[in-house]
Design an enzyme around this catalytic site. Structure first.
Site, short mmCIF file in Angstrom:
data_model
loop_
_atom_site.label_atom_id
_atom_site.label_comp_id
_atom_site.label_asym_id
_atom_site.label_seq_id
_atom_site.Cartn_x
_atom_site.Cartn_y
_atom_site.Cartn_z
N LYS A 71 4.04 9.02 -0.66
CA LYS A 71 4.47 8.19 -1.79
C LYS A 71 5.95 8.31 -2.08
CE LYS A 71 0.02 8.20 -4.25
NZ LYS A 71 -0.11 6.75 -4.50
N THR A 91 3.19 3.77 -3.10
CA THR A 91 3.82 2.80 -3.99
C THR A 91 4.76 3.51 -4.97
OG1 THR A 91 1.94 1.30 -3.85
CG2 THR A 91 3.36 1.08 -5.78
N ARG A 117 -8.41 6.57 -7.10
CA ARG A 117 -7.97 5.91 -8.34
C ARG A 117 -6.69 6.61 -8.82
NH1 ARG A 117 -13.21 8.02 -10.02
NH2 ARG A 117 -12.99 9.99 -11.18
N PHE A 120 -0.81 4.86 -8.99
CA PHE A 120 0.64 4.79 -8.71
C PHE A 120 1.38 6.03 -9.20
CE2 PHE A 120 0.97 -0.19 -8.68
CZ PHE A 120 0.26 -0.23 -7.50
N ASN A 176 3.11 -4.88 -3.99
CA ASN A 176 1.72 -4.45 -4.16
C ASN A 176 1.16 -5.07 -5.44
OD1 ASN A 176 -0.74 -3.17 -4.35
ND2 ASN A 176 0.05 -1.12 -3.95
N SER A 179 -3.69 -3.26 -5.81
CA SER A 179 -4.36 -2.00 -6.12
C SER A 179 -5.31 -2.23 -7.28
CB SER A 179 -3.34 -0.93 -6.51
OG SER A 179 -4.00 0.19 -7.06
N LYS A 222 0.99 -7.58 -0.25
CA LYS A 222 -0.26 -6.95 0.16
C LYS A 222 -1.40 -7.48 -0.70
CE LYS A 222 -2.06 -2.38 1.39
NZ LYS A 222 -1.71 -0.95 1.50
N THR A 252 -7.38 -1.74 -0.63
CA THR A 252 -8.71 -1.15 -0.79
C THR A 252 -9.66 -2.13 -1.48
OG1 THR A 252 -8.02 -0.16 -2.89
CG2 THR A 252 -7.80 1.19 -0.91
N SER A 323 -6.53 6.21 5.98
CA SER A 323 -7.76 7.00 5.86
C SER A 323 -8.19 7.59 7.19
CB SER A 323 -8.89 6.14 5.28
OG SER A 323 -8.54 5.65 4.01
#
EC number: 1.3.5.2
Length: 360
Positions: A71, A91, A117, A120, A176, A179, A222, A252, A323
């Site tokens: 990040k 992000t 979760r 950011f 982004n 999210s 995104k 996601t 992942s």
């Protein structure tokens, strides 16, 4: 060694603690004299069939690191040394923020998935600027994924502020808006809202180009995998209308279909193996909708060269992993890189660009 020793040890730790331990170790390695060069010798050899020039930058491999792992941009040299063709950091938001309360990151090993979760959590745009400024000569393009602070009501001002702070250290900006962990963020994907937001970001990159005389980084957006097909099409069209230079598909998902692990009920965005098919289908949709006018970046459930190749043939010029790196280990980008070369040879394709969209 990763699967037999390192992974079992890391999986005994809380998922976020293991994340921090890994990134901090890679950050330390990035600062050790000679380590990135030594590690690079362990990655896959260069393959001219996989090399591309996009947006004025050379991508030695189509396999990149997705946002969310690094990040704050502290381990870019290490990730580059592992064989990634580009690294997406963030992000990042204009101001530092702690994110949501812990626990907020969960492994689902039988499903080869993660739920997060995070919200950011990051050190802020100024800190990221300092970190990237210290990199010196880069061996791969560095993309910056930008978002808004949780309490900001006027979203566009935060995205513009990130561009202003990071313009001269970003090789690309990723907007982004997908999210699920920031309240109201996904509403920005609606066609009119998305077009207005992207125009604001693109106007700022143009203003910065005129101010600095430095070539403007491309702006990509995104998108989420949970949009209704008509809404997805409208979002893609809104992005194109604004003049965006690329799409990343996908973020996601909120879906929990087919999961078996007890953590499946946790709130947050799901990533990993369950997204493989869905994200590939969306890459194909995006490629068809854009008619190949802008590059598409495929992300979601890429665990092997076959997975990456399927996304490329669906329409992705580049792919990203996150992942799967947790489950497969640091050798993954090199394995995918080598495997892609073998798949091109199998199919009699001389260059990866000729495979892009072959199945679309």
């Amino acid at each position: 060694m990763y699967r037999r020793v390192i992974k079992p040890a890391l999986f005994r730790l809380d998922a976020e603690d293991a994340h921090h331990l890994t990134v901090n170790a890679l950050a330390l390695m990035s600062r050790l004299p000679g380590w990135p060069a030594a590690a690079r010798r362990l990655s896959a050899p260069a393959d001219s069939r996989l090399m591309q020039t996009l947006w004025g930058h050379t991508y030695a491999s189509p396999v990149g690191l997705a946002a969310g792992l690094d990040k704050n941009g502290v381990a870019v040299p290490a990730f580059s040394a592992l064989g990634f063709g580009f690294v997406e950091v963030g992000t990042v938001t204009p101001q530092p923020q702690p994110g949501n309360d812990r626990p907020r990151l969960f492994r689902l090993p039988p499903d080869e998935a993660l739920i997060n979760r995070m919200g950011f959590n990051n050190a802020g745009a100024a800190a990221l600027r300092g970190q990237l400024s210290r990199l010196g000569r880069r061996t791969v393009p560095v993309w910056v994924n930008i978002g808004k602070n949780k309490l900001t009501e006027e979203a566009a001002q935060d995205y513009v502020a990130c561009v202003q702070e990071l313009y001269d250290v970003a090789d690309a900006f990723v907007v982004n808006v997908s999210s699920p962990n920031t309240p109201g963020l996904r509403a920005l994907q609606a066609s009119a809202e998305l077009e207005a937001l992207l125009r604001a970001v693109l106007n700022e990159t143009e203003a910065q180009r005129l101010r600095t005389a430095r070539r403007a980084p491309p702006v990509l957006v995104k998108l989420a995998p949970d949009l209704h097909p008509a809404d997805f099409e409208a979002s893609v069209q809104g992005a194109l209308n604004a003049g965006v230079q690329g799409l990343i598909v996908s973020n996601t998902t909120l879906s929990r279909d087919g999961l078996t692990h007890a953590h499946r009920e946790q709130a947050g965005g799901l990533s990993g193996r369950p997204l493989t098919g869905r994200s590939t289908a969306l890459v194909q949709d995006a490629y068809r909708l854009t008619r190949g006018a802008v590059p598409v970046v495929g992300v979601g459930g890429i665990f092997s060269a076959d997975d990456a190749y399927a996304k490329i043939r669906a329409g992705a010029s580049l792919v990203e992993v996150y992942s799967s790196l947790i489950y497969e280990g640091p050798g993954l980008p090199a394995r995918i890189h080598r495997g892609l070369g073998q798949l091109l040879e199998r199919d009699g394709i001389s260059h990866v660009r000729d495979a892009v969209g072959a199945d679309a």
